[in-house]
Design an enzyme around this catalytic site. Structure first.
Site, short mmCIF file in Angstrom:
data_model
loop_
_atom_site.label_atom_id
_atom_site.label_comp_id
_atom_site.label_asym_id
_atom_site.label_seq_id
_atom_site.Cartn_x
_atom_site.Cartn_y
_atom_site.Cartn_z
CD GLU A 90 63.09 22.88 93.82
OE1 GLU A 90 63.53 21.79 94.20
OE2 GLU A 90 63.12 23.26 92.64
CB CYS A 103 66.20 32.65 91.54
SG CYS A 103 64.88 32.14 90.45
CB CYS A 110 53.18 27.82 87.41
SG CYS A 110 52.90 29.17 86.26
CB CYS A 114 55.46 27.21 79.73
SG CYS A 114 54.80 28.85 80.04
CB CYS A 117 58.20 25.44 82.52
SG CYS A 117 58.34 25.97 84.23
CB CYS A 331 65.64 28.92 83.64
SG CYS A 331 66.65 30.35 83.92
N1 SAH Z 1 56.54 32.50 85.36
C1 SAH Z 1 57.55 33.45 85.09
C2 SAH Z 1 58.76 33.34 85.99
C3 SAH Z 1 59.22 31.98 86.36
S1 SAH Z 1 59.91 31.01 85.08
C4 SAH Z 1 57.96 33.37 83.64
O1 SAH Z 1 57.57 32.45 82.95
O2 SAH Z 1 58.66 34.28 83.19
C5 SAH Z 1 61.54 31.72 84.95
C6 SAH Z 1 62.15 31.65 83.58
O3 SAH Z 1 62.58 30.33 83.25
C7 SAH Z 1 61.20 32.06 82.48
O4 SAH Z 1 61.85 32.89 81.55
C8 SAH Z 1 60.87 30.73 81.85
O5 SAH Z 1 60.38 30.87 80.57
C9 SAH Z 1 62.19 30.04 81.92
N2 SAH Z 1 62.16 28.61 81.71
C10 SAH Z 1 61.19 27.75 82.05
N3 SAH Z 1 61.53 26.50 81.70
C11 SAH Z 1 62.75 26.57 81.13
C12 SAH Z 1 63.64 25.61 80.58
N4 SAH Z 1 63.34 24.31 80.55
N5 SAH Z 1 64.81 26.06 80.08
C13 SAH Z 1 65.13 27.35 80.12
N6 SAH Z 1 64.34 28.31 80.63
C14 SAH Z 1 63.16 27.92 81.13
FE1 SF4 Z 2 54.72 29.12 84.84
FE2 SF4 Z 2 56.93 27.89 84.09
FE3 SF4 Z 2 55.43 29.13 82.27
FE4 SF4 Z 2 56.84 30.58 84.07
S1 SF4 Z 2 57.68 29.25 82.47
S2 SF4 Z 2 54.70 30.86 83.44
S3 SF4 Z 2 56.72 29.20 85.85
S4 SF4 Z 2 54.81 27.34 83.47
#
Ligand code: SAH
Ligand code: SF4
Length: 343
Positions: A90, A103, A110, A114, A117, A331
């Site tokens: 996406e 974006c 991934c 996390c 996410c 995000c």
């Molecule tokens: N993997 C990279 C970039 C992609 S994620 C990273 O983690 O930075 C993009 C952003 O969205 C990151 O800052 C991530 O921590 C944030 N993110 C992921 N899940 C989220 C959520 N449920 N609410 C708000 N931000 C989130």
């Molecule tokens: Fe991967 Fe999501 Fe963690 Fe970014 S926030 S490193 S996309 S699992």
């Protein structure tokens, strides 16, 4: 088969020379690729035999629009793109006063896992090639018929876990013979792979670095971000300082505020202390809901309190505006198994 769109102009020139073509052919091919042609037959100023030669030795990587959703609230557009092997990612285009920002994704899924996410929850399939990362911008630009001026590597995937392809993408997208987007208009977001941040710093690119911190100490961080176990926050913050020292670019910390997890005044004070000596900016993101996580957004009172406490430590913090919330374009809401409704 050569992935022709992943080649830089000097590589394309070498490629043409190896096949006995004059040097100017490379520039002609690059011009067509930049226009987003999907077929060598569209390269009408190339002789037929050259087009045939290209067809047998290379392919043009494209991002096909499988789905497109437009937000009712703002002009945010979310695309689901598919690649030659059927894998999907996406991308989200946001409209700001200064122009369009996209974006984009760097991996299908991934590995970082996390807990907050959606991408992390859907597992990992593969890295995107440089051309597939680039193709997302070209496809969106062509569809919207408008120039995209800013790029954020904040879609699906961890860009520093696909380092070589992402570096190649940056050199292609900033090339004046390509989309010609200035490095200062590109932001790379990472969960904090420390050795790779240091490697990036050595490249001395002028891109912006955003680091997903989301916690104030290793104990809290390792509950939501497995990467914290590999690289403690002290070494992460040292790498961020190194990035600033080498590039002169101020680092942004992303901090998803999760009610009751990382949003108390005490958390804010600890964060302020730790970031105090860094030249940085903090982006607060009320955590977006992702099914099955059970995490809730911090309320406005908590957000304001965080801003005030950080300001007291001399750190500017802003709350990120949520765009495209009705189309799950915020995000952490991007995933690879798609259940699109409406649109
Ligand atoms: N993997 C990279 C970039 C992609 S994620 C990273 O983690 O930075 C993009 C952003 O969205 C990151 O800052 C991530 O921590 C944030 N993110 C992921 N899940 C989220 C959520 N449920 N609410 C708000 N931000 C989130
Ligand atoms: Fe991967 Fe999501 Fe963690 Fe970014 S926030 S490193 S996309 S699992």
């Amino acid at each position: 088969m050569t992935d022709i769109k992943s080649l830089t102009l000097p590589e394309l020139e070498a490629f043409a020379a190896e096949r006995g073509m004059p040097k100017y052919r490379a520039k002609q091919i690059a011009e067509w690729l930049k226009k987003g042609v999907q077929d060598f037959d569209e390269m009408s100023n190339l002789p037929a035999n050259v087009r045939e030669q290209l067809k047998t030795s290379c392919y043009i990587s494209v991002a096909n629009i499988e789905k497109k959703l437009v937000s009712r609230y703002d002009k945010t557009v979310k695309y689901l793109f598919s690649f030659a092997d059927g894998e999907c990612v996406e991308s989200v285009v946001m409209s700001y006063r200064h122009g369009l920002s996209i974006c984009i994704s760097t991996q299908v899924g991934c590995k970082m896992g996390c807990t907050f996410c959606a991408t992390g929850k859907s597992g990992f399939s593969r890295n995107l090639t440089a051309s597939e990362i680039l193709a997302q911008i070209e496809a969106a630009q062509r569809d919207l018929n408008e120039r995209i001026s800013n790029v954020v590597l904040m879609g699906m995937g961890e860009p520093l876990d696909n380092f070589d392809n992402v570096m190649r993408f940056i050199s292609l997208v900033t090339d004046e013979n390509g989309l010609n987007i200035g490095a200062r208009h590109i932001t790379l977001s990472t969960c904090g792979i420390v050795p790779k941040i240091n490697e990036l710093a050595e490249r001395r690119l002028q891109i912006n670095l955003a680091v997903s911190l989301h916690a104030t100490n290793d104990e809290i961080r390792s509950k939501t971000m497995p990467i914290a176990k590999a690289y403690p926050m002290d070494t992460l913050l040292a790498a961020c300082k190194n990035y600033f020292d080498k590039t002169g670019r101020r680092v942004t910390f992303e901090y998803a505020m999760i009610s009751g997890v990382n949003d108390s005044d005490e958390n804010a004070r600890e964060l302020g202390q730790r970031l105090r000596r860094l030249n940085c900016h903090v982006n607060l993101i009320p955590v977006n809901t992702v099914e099955g996580t059970g995490y809730k957004k911090s309320n406005l009172e908590r957000q304001q309190s965080f801003i005030n406490i950080l300001a007291g430590c001399g750190i500017t913090a802003t709350v990120r505006r949520t765009l495209g919330s009705d189309i799950n374009a915020s995000c952490g809401q991007l995933r690879r198994n798609h259940q699109y409704q409406g649109g």
